[in-house]
Design a protein around this motif. Structure first.
Motif, PDB file in Angstrom:
ATOM      1  N   LYS A  13       9.936  -9.193  11.151  1.00 56.83           N
ATOM      2  CA  LYS A  13      10.285  -7.737  10.864  1.00 56.83           C
ATOM      3  C   LYS A  13      10.096  -7.695   9.117  1.00 56.83           C
ATOM      4  CE  LYS A  13      14.927  -5.928   9.813  1.00 56.83           C
ATOM      5  NZ  LYS A  13      14.604  -5.279   8.365  1.00 56.83           N
ATOM      6  N   LYS A  16       6.351  -6.808   8.272  1.00 60.17           N
ATOM      7  CA  LYS A  16       6.371  -5.208   8.515  1.00 60.17           C
ATOM      8  C   LYS A  16       7.001  -4.508   7.513  1.00 60.17           C
ATOM      9  CE  LYS A  16       5.865  -5.797  13.784  1.00 60.17           C
ATOM     10  NZ  LYS A  16       6.405  -5.516  14.876  1.00 60.17           N
ATOM     11  N   ASP A  17       8.072  -4.940   6.919  1.00 53.98           N
ATOM     12  CA  ASP A  17       8.690  -4.226   6.000  1.00 53.98           C
ATOM     13  C   ASP A  17       7.775  -4.257   4.570  1.00 53.98           C
ATOM     14  OD1 ASP A  17      10.967  -3.502   7.393  1.00 53.98           O
ATOM     15  OD2 ASP A  17      12.195  -5.045   6.512  1.00 53.98           O
ATOM     16  N   ILE A  19       4.624  -4.655   4.697  1.00 54.20           N
ATOM     17  CA  ILE A  19       3.268  -3.817   4.821  1.00 54.20           C
ATOM     18  C   ILE A  19       3.715  -2.498   4.694  1.00 54.20           C
ATOM     19  CG2 ILE A  19       1.934  -2.930   6.685  1.00 54.20           C
ATOM     20  CD1 ILE A  19       2.013  -5.996   8.115  1.00 54.20           C
ATOM     21  N   ASP A  20       4.727  -2.039   4.999  1.00 52.09           N
ATOM     22  CA  ASP A  20       5.277  -0.525   4.736  1.00 52.09           C
ATOM     23  C   ASP A  20       5.540  -0.392   3.182  1.00 52.09           C
ATOM     24  OD1 ASP A  20       4.765   0.121   7.362  1.00 52.09           O
ATOM     25  OD2 ASP A  20       7.064  -0.233   7.735  1.00 52.09           O
ATOM     26  N   ASN A  21       6.321  -1.282   2.652  1.00 54.89           N
ATOM     27  CA  ASN A  21       6.900  -1.066   1.295  1.00 54.89           C
ATOM     28  C   ASN A  21       6.029  -1.035   0.157  1.00 54.89           C
ATOM     29  OD1 ASN A  21       9.404  -0.450   2.409  1.00 54.89           O
ATOM     30  ND2 ASN A  21      10.175  -2.444   2.328  1.00 54.89           N
ATOM     31  N   LYS A  22       5.003  -2.123   0.528  1.00 54.37           N
ATOM     32  CA  LYS A  22       3.721  -2.371  -0.670  1.00 54.37           C
ATOM     33  C   LYS A  22       2.623  -1.795  -0.485  1.00 54.37           C
ATOM     34  CE  LYS A  22       6.586  -5.564  -2.689  1.00 54.37           C
ATOM     35  NZ  LYS A  22       7.020  -5.301  -3.904  1.00 54.37           N
ATOM     36  N   LYS A  23       2.760  -0.925   0.599  1.00 51.01           N
ATOM     37  CA  LYS A  23       1.720   0.137   1.026  1.00 51.01           C
ATOM     38  C   LYS A  23       0.247  -0.790   1.130  1.00 51.01           C
ATOM     39  CE  LYS A  23       3.629   4.173  -0.386  1.00 51.01           C
ATOM     40  NZ  LYS A  23       4.999   3.829  -0.138  1.00 51.01           N
ATOM     41  N   LYS A  26      -4.933  -0.088   5.334  1.00 52.09           N
ATOM     42  CA  LYS A  26      -5.447  -0.321   6.567  1.00 52.09           C
ATOM     43  C   LYS A  26      -6.769  -1.091   6.442  1.00 52.09           C
ATOM     44  CE  LYS A  26      -3.114   2.775   9.313  1.00 52.09           C
ATOM     45  NZ  LYS A  26      -2.019   2.191   9.949  1.00 52.09           N
ATOM     46  N   ILE A  62       1.219  -7.146  14.359  1.00 42.74           N
ATOM     47  CA  ILE A  62       0.425  -7.659  12.982  1.00 42.74           C
ATOM     48  C   ILE A  62      -0.736  -8.363  13.272  1.00 42.74           C
ATOM     49  CG2 ILE A  62       1.130  -9.163  11.164  1.00 42.74           C
ATOM     50  CD1 ILE A  62       4.027  -8.900  12.107  1.00 42.74           C
TER      51      ILE A  62
END
Length: 98
Positions: A13, A16-17, A19-23, A26, A62
């Motif tokens: 978790k 994943k946070d 990855i999303d928040n720190k951009k 891909k 992930i």
């Protein structure tokens, strides 16, 4: 094929946070590795692109990359996320025996 390193749900978790928040771009995945030192090895985590000598795994969506030569140091380890009054962060622990 199962990854030699397990990642707890709490750590997944948090990853994943990040990855999303720190951009995290891909094509990047979670690099799990070791760094040599005077009295053994330290474990490292970071985000990186897949490299030629990597073993790659998917852990609940992930992408995880591990250098083949570092595999033996990581077998039987588990990545967890610790949150306490004294500290918070990722920790490597021995996988629980079944």
């Amino acid at each position: 094929m199962n990854a030699p390193v397990q990642i707890t749900e709490k750590a997944q978790k948090e990853i994943k946070d990040i990855i999303d928040n720190k951009k995290i771009p891909k094509g990047y995945g979670l690099r799990v590795g070791v760094k040599g030192g005077g009295c053994g090895v330290s474990f490292i985590l970071g985000f990186d692109k897949e490299k030629e000598n990597d073993q790659s795994y998917d852990v609940d969506g992930i992408p995880v990359y591990i250098q083949k030569r570092e595999m033996m140091f990581l077998i039987g380890k588990e990545v967890d996320f610790y949150e306490g009054a004294d500290a918070r962060g990722f920790v490597f622990v021995d996988q629980p025996k079944e």
